[in-house]
Design a protein around this motif. Structure first.
Motif, PDB file in Angstrom:
ATOM      1  N   LYS A   1       0.682  -0.820   0.109  1.00 32.45           N
ATOM      2  CA  LYS A   1      -0.152   0.186  -0.076  1.00 32.45           C
ATOM      3  C   LYS A   1       0.696   1.138  -0.262  1.00 32.45           C
ATOM      4  O   LYS A   1       0.632   2.391  -0.687  1.00 32.45           O
ATOM      5  N   MET A   2       2.143   1.270   0.465  1.00 33.61           N
ATOM      6  CA  MET A   2       3.103   2.244   0.862  1.00 33.61           C
ATOM      7  C   MET A   2       3.568   2.662  -0.530  1.00 33.61           C
ATOM      8  O   MET A   2       3.421   3.944  -1.300  1.00 33.61           O
ATOM      9  N   GLU A   3       3.856   0.969  -0.625  1.00 37.74           N
ATOM     10  CA  GLU A   3       4.450   1.339  -2.693  1.00 37.74           C
ATOM     11  C   GLU A   3       3.703   2.147  -3.558  1.00 37.74           C
ATOM     12  O   GLU A   3       4.007   3.030  -4.466  1.00 37.74           O
TER      13      GLU A   3
ATOM     14  N   LYS B   1       2.328   6.680  -6.896  1.00 39.66           N
ATOM     15  CA  LYS B   1       1.064   7.341  -6.973  1.00 39.66           C
ATOM     16  C   LYS B   1       1.622   8.456  -6.763  1.00 39.66           C
ATOM     17  O   LYS B   1       1.424   9.845  -8.109  1.00 39.66           O
ATOM     18  N   LYS B   2       2.748   9.218  -5.898  1.00 42.48           N
ATOM     19  CA  LYS B   2       2.544  11.025  -5.693  1.00 42.48           C
ATOM     20  C   LYS B   2       3.428  11.523  -6.527  1.00 42.48           C
ATOM     21  O   LYS B   2       3.332  12.523  -5.943  1.00 42.48           O
TER      22      LYS B   2
ATOM     23  N   ILE C   1      11.511   2.863  -2.337  1.00 44.15           N
ATOM     24  CA  ILE C   1      10.946   2.762  -3.715  1.00 44.15           C
ATOM     25  C   ILE C   1      10.936   3.274  -4.745  1.00 44.15           C
ATOM     26  O   ILE C   1      11.401   2.745  -5.852  1.00 44.15           O
ATOM     27  N   LEU C   2      11.771   4.166  -4.767  1.00 48.79           N
ATOM     28  CA  LEU C   2      12.913   5.355  -5.494  1.00 48.79           C
ATOM     29  C   LEU C   2      13.718   4.308  -6.551  1.00 48.79           C
ATOM     30  O   LEU C   2      13.501   4.697  -7.597  1.00 48.79           O
TER      31      LEU C   2
END
Length: 347
Positions: free
Chosen positions: A168-170, A175-176, A258-259
């Motif tokens: 979910k965090m990913e 999206k952000k 994630i980045l």
């Protein structure tokens, strides 16, 4: 079988324990594994599905005898079969030895030869690793009948590290920052020691943007994300077009992962982001100056950047360069780094 693994720090060293966890579960699928780590580095190992219980140790209380005693008493109730010490320093030994009894075996990994440590610190010899860190960790598993295998190295997987991110965090992070197209670079200019830092990250960012047509098509804007701690803010200065996004001190280790995971290329020092990048299989260029790159088995997607005229001369890096190795990092030019990146970009 119940097992406790001890590794308090640092971030990369904690990530490097994941091959050990995987090897234990492959040989003993029913084994229950707990892991004790400093709170400041817990993100390195959290969410690992093979760990039942992550024991968080408050780093600020590492010399608080009552706190340590309470931790030991809580751990004693678990009645572990094995305590695997992958830190092998004063605190980990106290905990490991305190848990040892006729039913609990204490095993610690074999560190480098003591005389070599003394001579390197005294600047009397250069430093050459006896083996990789992961291989040395496996020396603690002898009593479990588990030994190190180099099959990952032969298959081009390197140390085959793991780093887990909440799905979910990913999705929210992707999206952000609109990351799914992957048309961006990540730079991580920080490190635990001054001598492990390559000093030209800002100049590299500038060079990349001046040549962005090599990396993006159809008049797209290339983005460069900068990650690290608060101390790394403005090492790479933001540009007027918003193509350099400085996230130092603003995002977590998991978000940095994630980045890195979706990046086109990451450029890092010998530091935490280096091991995260390897674990998420990012194409990674890493600087090695005073420390020995032979401490790790590189993946096919990891590329070494170093000064061929400067041999490894420090165990962990230092606060300043010895005069003899003054150009250790400055001797790696921006042009050289850029050319290597451009060559591997589309491969």
């Amino acid at each position: 079988m119940k097992i406790l693994i001890i590794r308090f720090s640092s971030f990369g060293d904690v990530v490097l324990t994941t091959p050990v966890i995987r090897a234990i579960k492959e040989k003993y699928p029913e084994a229950v594994i707990d892991f004790i780590v400093y709170n400041t580095f817990s993100e390195a190992i959290s969410l690992n599905p093979e760990i039942r219980n992550l024991v968080i140790f408050d780093k600020k209380k590492s010399k608080d005898r009552n706190y340590i005693k309470d931790i030991i008493n809580k751990l004693k109730t678990e009645n572990y079969d094995y305590v695997i010490d992958l830190h092998s320093k004063f605190l980990s030994r106290i905990i490991g030895k305190s848990l040892e009894n006729k039913n609990t075996q204490y095993c610690r990994y074999k560190k480098r030869k003591w005389w070599k440590t003394i001579l390197v610190k005294a600047k009397l010899i250069t430093y050459n690793a006896d083996c990789t860190i992961v291989e040395s960790y496996f020396t603690a598993l002898k009593k479990l009948g588990i030994s190190f295998s180099d099959k990952n190295i032969k298959n081009g997987l390197g140390d085959n590290l793991e780093f887990y991110i909440d799905r979910k965090m990913e999705e929210e992070f992707l999206k952000k920052y609109n990351l799914k197209d992957g048309s961006y670079f990540v730079l991580a200019p920080g490190a635990s020691k001054f001598t492990k830092k390559w000093p030209y990250y800002h100049e590299l960012a500038k060079k990349i943007l001046e040549n962005e047509s090599k990396f993006v098509k159809n008049h797209e804007k290339l983005r460069i994300f900068v990650i690290g701690g608060k101390e790394d803010v403005n090492v790479v200065k933001a540009d007027g077009d918003g193509q350099v996004i400085d996230l130092c001190g603003k995002i977590s280790f998991k978000e940095s992962g994630i980045l890195l995971k979706y990046s086109k290329i990451a450029v890092v020092n010998d530091s935490g982001p280096f091991h995260i990048a390897r674990a998420v299989k990012a194409k990674t260029f890493v600087f090695f100056g005073p420390t020995d790159s032979k401490l790790f088995s590189f993946e096919k997607s990891t590329f070494l950047l170093n000064n061929p005229n400067c041999p490894p001369h420090s165990l962990y890096g230092d606060d300043k360069f010895p005069k003899k190795y003054a150009d250790c990092m400055t001797g790696i030019s921006v042009e050289t780094v850029f050319e290597k990146i451009a060559k591997e970009y589309d491969n």
